[in-house]
Design an enzyme around this catalytic site. Structure first.
Site, PDB file in Angstrom:
ATOM      1  N   HIS A 142      39.131  35.117  51.661  1.00  0.00           N
ATOM      2  CA  HIS A 142      38.466  36.355  52.045  1.00  0.00           C
ATOM      3  C   HIS A 142      39.003  37.554  51.268  1.00  0.00           C
ATOM      4  CE1 HIS A 142      36.887  34.773  56.158  1.00  0.00           C
ATOM      5  NE2 HIS A 142      36.399  34.120  55.132  1.00  0.00           N
ATOM      6  N   GLU A 144      40.092  40.447  52.232  1.00  0.00           N
ATOM      7  CA  GLU A 144      41.323  41.043  52.760  1.00  0.00           C
ATOM      8  C   GLU A 144      42.548  40.292  52.256  1.00  0.00           C
ATOM      9  OE1 GLU A 144      38.368  40.971  56.337  1.00  0.00           O
ATOM     10  OE2 GLU A 144      38.678  39.873  54.476  1.00  0.00           O
ATOM     11  N   CYS A 180      38.120  38.613  60.122  1.00  0.00           N
ATOM     12  CA  CYS A 180      38.131  37.429  60.983  1.00  0.00           C
ATOM     13  C   CYS A 180      39.543  37.211  61.522  1.00  0.00           C
ATOM     14  CB  CYS A 180      37.674  36.203  60.187  1.00  0.00           C
ATOM     15  SG  CYS A 180      38.884  35.619  58.978  1.00  0.00           S
ATOM     16  N   CYS A 224      42.181  36.424  58.745  1.00  0.00           N
ATOM     17  CA  CYS A 224      42.585  37.624  58.001  1.00  0.00           C
ATOM     18  C   CYS A 224      43.425  38.549  58.878  1.00  0.00           C
ATOM     19  CB  CYS A 224      41.361  38.351  57.459  1.00  0.00           C
ATOM     20  SG  CYS A 224      40.583  37.457  56.085  1.00  0.00           S
TER      21      CYS A 224
END
Length: 158
Positions: A77, A79, A102, A105
């Protein structure tokens, strides 16, 4: 756009999220993240994609099927990539991101000392993943807020 318009820091970094998200090869979700320190100096940038060294078409981008047949088993992801790509410690930094983080993360954000998350969209708000994320962020004292533009400044006209 007004040529005399001066962007706020929030607007600037959210526009940067949109820009770096365009590096993503994901056909359904393009997400970007920017990490800044207390002086609004950029510490890291990231977008969603495969781990380094894996080519665009080496893994599936599908959203449905067995886990190993979908992108969810493989994608890193935005992040996480912004943290992995950071050029200094992210402790006490802010993270700007297109989508609310999420649960996976959120763990990485907390473990790396990020103190605030500013997100653009929360389209998965009612999912278990986002409920778990908010719970962890709350317990860890990480602030989060949705970015609400003061004006429409789309510097990235499609």
């Amino acid at each position: 756009m007004d040529k005399d318009l001066i962007l706020s820091w929030d607007e600037t970094f959210m526009q940067m999220c949109d820009l770096i998200a365009r590096r993503s090869k994901d056909p359904s979700t393009k997400c970007g993240a920017v990490i800044v320190d207390q002086k609004n100096v950029i510490v890291g940038l990231g977008y969603n994609g495969w781990p380094r060294g894996i080519e665009h078409d080496d893994l599936p981008w599908e959203r449905e099927g067995a886990l190993h047949e979908t992108k969810y088993a493989y994608v890193v992801h935005a992040e996480a990539n912004a943290i992995y790509n950071s050029n200094k410690d992210t402790k006490d930094c802010k993270l700007y991101v297109n989508l609310f983080p999420c649960n996976e993360c959120a763990k990485i954000i907390i473990q790396n000392g990020i103190k605030e998350v500013i997100y653009k969209e929360d389209k998965y708000h009612d999912t278990d993943i986002c409920k778990a994320s908010r719970k962890m962020l709350d317990l860890a004292g990480v602030k989060y807020k949705q970015y609400l533009p003061e004006y429409e400044a789309d510097l990235l006209k499609k």
